[in-house]
Design a protein around this motif. Structure first.
Motif, mmCIF file in Angstrom:
data_model
loop_
_atom_site.group_PDB
_atom_site.id
_atom_site.type_symbol
_atom_site.label_atom_id
_atom_site.label_comp_id
_atom_site.label_asym_id
_atom_site.label_seq_id
_atom_site.Cartn_x
_atom_site.Cartn_y
_atom_site.Cartn_z
ATOM 1 N N GLU B 228 0.883 -1.242 -0.415
ATOM 2 C CA GLU B 228 0.082 -0.380 -0.306
ATOM 3 C C GLU B 228 1.435 1.143 -0.304
ATOM 4 O O GLU B 228 0.717 2.434 -0.459
ATOM 5 C CB GLU B 228 -1.059 -0.032 1.085
ATOM 6 C CG GLU B 228 -1.706 1.345 1.068
ATOM 7 C CD GLU B 228 -2.937 1.832 2.232
ATOM 8 O OE1 GLU B 228 -2.587 0.114 3.212
ATOM 9 O OE2 GLU B 228 -3.178 2.026 3.158
ATOM 10 N N LYS B 229 1.849 1.111 0.711
ATOM 11 C CA LYS B 229 2.450 2.249 0.867
ATOM 12 C C LYS B 229 4.051 2.351 0.217
ATOM 13 O O LYS B 229 4.481 3.158 0.136
ATOM 14 C CB LYS B 229 2.802 2.385 2.552
ATOM 15 C CG LYS B 229 2.639 2.890 3.461
ATOM 16 C CD LYS B 229 1.276 3.717 3.119
ATOM 17 C CE LYS B 229 -0.003 3.900 4.542
ATOM 18 N NZ LYS B 229 -0.908 5.082 4.305
ATOM 19 N N GLY B 230 4.443 1.786 -0.236
ATOM 20 C CA GLY B 230 5.938 1.210 -0.674
ATOM 21 C C GLY B 230 6.466 2.118 -2.266
ATOM 22 O O GLY B 230 7.210 2.151 -2.209
ATOM 23 N N ASP B 231 5.101 2.441 -3.216
ATOM 24 C CA ASP B 231 5.658 3.754 -3.764
ATOM 25 C C ASP B 231 5.317 4.590 -3.996
ATOM 26 O O ASP B 231 5.737 5.247 -4.650
ATOM 27 C CB ASP B 231 4.954 2.426 -5.169
ATOM 28 C CG ASP B 231 5.507 0.935 -5.200
ATOM 29 O OD1 ASP B 231 6.082 0.928 -5.585
ATOM 30 O OD2 ASP B 231 4.167 0.332 -6.476
ATOM 31 N N GLU B 232 4.856 4.622 -2.777
ATOM 32 C CA GLU B 232 5.015 6.459 -2.461
ATOM 33 C C GLU B 232 5.784 6.830 -1.726
ATOM 34 O O GLU B 232 5.887 8.323 -1.750
ATOM 35 C CB GLU B 232 3.236 6.496 -2.037
ATOM 36 C CG GLU B 232 2.088 6.504 -1.572
ATOM 37 C CD GLU B 232 0.776 6.459 -1.178
ATOM 38 O OE1 GLU B 232 1.281 6.254 -0.070
ATOM 39 O OE2 GLU B 232 0.507 5.689 -1.532
ATOM 40 N N HIS B 233 6.612 5.807 -1.111
ATOM 41 C CA HIS B 233 7.599 6.541 -0.619
ATOM 42 C C HIS B 233 9.305 6.269 -1.063
ATOM 43 O O HIS B 233 9.081 5.453 -1.599
ATOM 44 C CB HIS B 233 7.534 6.655 1.190
ATOM 45 C CG HIS B 233 6.469 6.875 1.538
ATOM 46 N ND1 HIS B 233 6.039 8.474 2.264
ATOM 47 C CD2 HIS B 233 5.140 6.291 2.115
ATOM 48 C CE1 HIS B 233 5.270 8.491 2.553
ATOM 49 N NE2 HIS B 233 4.162 7.008 2.442
ATOM 50 N N ASP B 234 10.113 6.564 -0.553
ATOM 51 C CA ASP B 234 11.623 6.097 -0.700
ATOM 52 C C ASP B 234 12.081 5.122 0.256
ATOM 53 O O ASP B 234 12.553 4.463 -0.063
ATOM 54 C CB ASP B 234 12.688 7.875 -0.511
ATOM 55 C CG ASP B 234 12.065 7.773 -1.488
ATOM 56 O OD1 ASP B 234 11.891 8.364 -2.805
ATOM 57 O OD2 ASP B 234 12.806 9.923 -1.476
ATOM 58 N N TYR B 235 11.741 5.521 1.873
ATOM 59 C CA TYR B 235 11.777 4.331 2.617
ATOM 60 C C TYR B 235 10.539 4.310 3.418
ATOM 61 O O TYR B 235 10.068 5.114 4.229
ATOM 62 C CB TYR B 235 13.436 4.798 3.569
ATOM 63 C CG TYR B 235 14.608 5.300 3.016
ATOM 64 C CD1 TYR B 235 14.932 4.004 2.539
ATOM 65 C CD2 TYR B 235 14.728 5.915 1.656
ATOM 66 C CE1 TYR B 235 16.810 4.426 1.754
ATOM 67 C CE2 TYR B 235 15.929 7.064 1.604
ATOM 68 C CZ TYR B 235 16.956 5.759 0.965
ATOM 69 O OH TYR B 235 18.255 5.207 0.877
ATOM 70 N N LEU B 236 10.588 2.463 3.969
ATOM 71 C CA LEU B 236 10.151 2.547 4.606
ATOM 72 C C LEU B 236 10.348 1.798 5.990
ATOM 73 O O LEU B 236 11.382 0.666 6.057
ATOM 74 C CB LEU B 236 8.670 1.110 4.294
ATOM 75 C CG LEU B 236 7.530 1.764 2.563
ATOM 76 C CD1 LEU B 236 7.090 0.271 2.774
ATOM 77 C CD2 LEU B 236 7.418 2.707 2.912
ATOM 78 N N PHE B 237 9.941 2.294 7.246
ATOM 79 C CA PHE B 237 10.968 1.971 8.809
ATOM 80 C C PHE B 237 9.397 1.363 8.880
ATOM 81 O O PHE B 237 8.142 1.225 9.347
ATOM 82 C CB PHE B 237 10.748 2.640 9.253
ATOM 83 C CG PHE B 237 12.296 3.735 8.434
ATOM 84 C CD1 PHE B 237 13.306 3.261 8.734
ATOM 85 C CD2 PHE B 237 12.387 4.680 8.388
ATOM 86 C CE1 PHE B 237 14.953 3.715 8.394
ATOM 87 C CE2 PHE B 237 13.253 5.162 7.432
ATOM 88 C CZ PHE B 237 14.584 4.658 7.416
ATOM 89 N N VAL B 238 10.003 -0.602 9.056
ATOM 90 C CA VAL B 238 8.871 -1.280 9.984
ATOM 91 C C VAL B 238 9.029 -1.285 11.411
ATOM 92 O O VAL B 238 9.775 -2.101 11.346
ATOM 93 C CB VAL B 238 8.936 -1.973 8.848
ATOM 94 C CG1 VAL B 238 7.444 -3.828 9.285
ATOM 95 C CG2 VAL B 238 8.682 -2.820 7.042
ATOM 96 N N GLU B 239 8.082 -1.794 11.788
ATOM 97 C CA GLU B 239 8.448 -2.032 13.623
ATOM 98 C C GLU B 239 7.905 -3.412 13.566
ATOM 99 O O GLU B 239 6.875 -3.989 13.140
ATOM 100 C CB GLU B 239 6.404 -0.628 14.280
ATOM 101 C CG GLU B 239 6.932 -1.102 15.471
ATOM 102 C CD GLU B 239 5.502 -1.296 15.874
ATOM 103 O OE1 GLU B 239 4.708 -0.484 15.296
ATOM 104 O OE2 GLU B 239 5.056 -1.350 16.806
#
Lengths: 353, 353
Positions: B228-239
């Motif tokens: 859902e979020k992975g193409d909207e941001h440069d980095y995803l920080f997963v908890e």
């Protein structure tokens, strides 16, 4: 009980639940529903399980006019007690092409037994029909209330705990569990099965559907069963699930491995398999690596050892080819191995118990 | 929003959720409820988070007579918007000693926000009170409908995925995730947090409570958020959640590790910890072994690497002692390490992104 097994378009090799029930149930299987193979018989495909005719639909079993007039419903009810959903697509969804069969079953007063993630008892039409015709929908994948987190104490029971683990899903963990328990029983030991999935629960009539419980309770739901049965038997054979390298199901596998605190592991594999079933872009690691993976993952919680292997060689025609595959597998895992269906579980029983 | 945080007998160090919210929320914390420390202030215990008075009970906040007569309810409603349950016992049960506070909150028209496994919205008394007083009970640990199994495709997104993993529960995975995302944002990158637990969901206002989903869907529920979020941001920080060696929660950890298909891992640890919190008969493996354990477990699904460490040194008084502990930790994991609260996440940001 007299039951019918729904396995449309998947019988026999992709109807894991149906095949497991055919192999181990004490119930009488009246028919298998598979529209692709209607008119043939189970024995034509799988010789070593209960035989039954294969029919097109539920209507072929309950819909025929038995010439009993007003007693027809009563007759039908005695004719067949339950329809069991014997297939489970990835994700456990209900396929709408099965709706007519479930409807026909309920209208004829048959119970319906399902292990899908989609609960048939919560389907409005099915719930209403079951109510109207006085029959029961048993969703065996609905976990009991009251489960909680593991306490890490499954090793306190007196029984030796043997867990089947796999290189992938659908490689024979249930079959191996059942055959080992049967062989141990025949050898005079007091052995019980700990069912962790829909098929095992359908066969044994109890158990926690581990892949359906709250993920925090995965280990706890196995531990609860071990604690319940572990002082009543000499051996517990725990039905494993999934695989530690599976992109979707490794969490279930991990929870069972830590929650059951097994004394011994039996590694199950289907000869010739090289990629994850349904996830073909993922290669299986080399067989020899699985031993280290399972033992090392278990170790911080409870030390355990892969003491034997179980290889499904069903697709190999000759016993000689099967023996060659077994030799290769046994060498890879550095432990004795058998095909529990083809050659029997006795070949590894001594190293397992 | 103006909120109160319930943390009876556990504040500050065993009130993980409350402390996380105090540290990261944009809401105003009006008070912390802790009957053991009433009369003191948050800042006396934890200097680097939002300060607030500590009170005995909800009645101390909403129960006083504001001298507004018939407008009292309206006043109360503006005075405080929500009571947030800031503690979660092992198993996520509701402690009956909290009932009076929840009741008082609802009677005063406050919403109640809870991350317990016990859903307050299904408690008959609370549901009736919420209905009567027109307020809302938000059980953030209730997973959304429509989750399913992972497809093993989280690596298809354009963002780099960074997952925090831990030597145990409660070692700083949420804090590290939040601090890294903040530091990345301040450094000019487009970074988002993927919340997987109650505290992250409360802070971010969205997310899937992974430890509460159906265990078969553990990996899938993480994957869904990444997609859902992975193409909207440069980095995803997963908890991250739990630990791969945890007797009860390893299944959740395993599902997140495989489902998120992370490009990089940050290993979190609390300095000096030697046994599993709440499971003290289980020793932590040596720190250096965790790197191999996490990387090797992830590898068949998606290769990844522990690129940095985050050490909680809060209990060490001097910065020199903290630096010594960090050096030892960095050597053990063979990667740079920081205490993200004490020294900031910038110290490891370059190796993480």
């Amino acid at each position: 009980m007299r039951i019918a097994i729904l396995a449309h378009e998947k019988f026999p090799h992709r109807a894991k639940t149906g095949l497991g029930v055919l192999r181990y149930t004490d119930d009488e299987v009246v028919a298998v529903l598979d529209r692709d193979n209607a008119g043939r018989r189970v024995a034509e495909f799988v010789p070593d399980v209960q035989d039954a005719p294969i029919v097109e639909s539920m209507a072929d079993i309950v819909g025929r006019d038995h010439g009993r007039g007003q007693n027809q419903d009563q007759y039908r009810n005695r004719d067949i007690d339950a329809l069991l959903i014997g297939i489970s697509p990835i994700g456990g969804a209900f396929d709408e092409s099965w709706r007519a069969d479930v409807r026909t079953a309920l209208e004829a007063g048959c119970d319906v037994i399902s292990g899908l993630h989609y609960f048939l008892g919560e389907d409005e039409e099915f719930a209403a029909l079951a109510d109207e015709h006085g029959c029961e929908i048993r969703d065996v994948r609905e976990p009991p209330a009251g489960l909680s987190v593991s306490e890490g104490i499954a090793d306190e029971v007196s029984a030796e705990v043997v867990l089947t683990v796999g290189t992938d899903c659908s490689v024979g963990k249930l079959t191996t569990t059942m055959e080992l328990a049967r062989a141990a029983g025949e050898a005079g030991h007091d052995a019980a099965v700990i069912p962790t999935g829909q098929t095992g629960i359908m066969i044994e009539g109890w158990g926690n559907p581990i892949d359906r419980v709250v993920s925090d309770f995965t280990a706890g739901a196995v531990e609860e069963m071990i604690l319940e049965k572990g002082d009543e038997h000499d051996y517990l054979f725990v039905e494993g699930q999934g695989s530690i390298v599976h992109p979707a199901y490794s969490g279930v596998t991990a929870g069972i491995l830590h929650g059951s605190m097994p004394d011994r592991l039996v590694l199950c594999h289907a000869a010739g398999t090289e990629v994850i079933h349904g996830y073909e872009s993922f290669d299986l690691p080399p067989i020899e690596a699985y031993v280290e993976r399972y033992e090392s993952f278990a170790q911080p919680v409870h030390e355990t050892e892969v003491v034997a292997g179980a290889l499904n060689t069903a697709h190999l025609e000759s016993d000689a080819d099967a023996r060659a595959a077994l030799d290769e597998f046994a060498t890879a895992i550095d432990a004795p191995a058998t095909d529990v269906v083809r050659f029997g579980a006795d070949e590894i029983l001594d190293t397992v118990i």
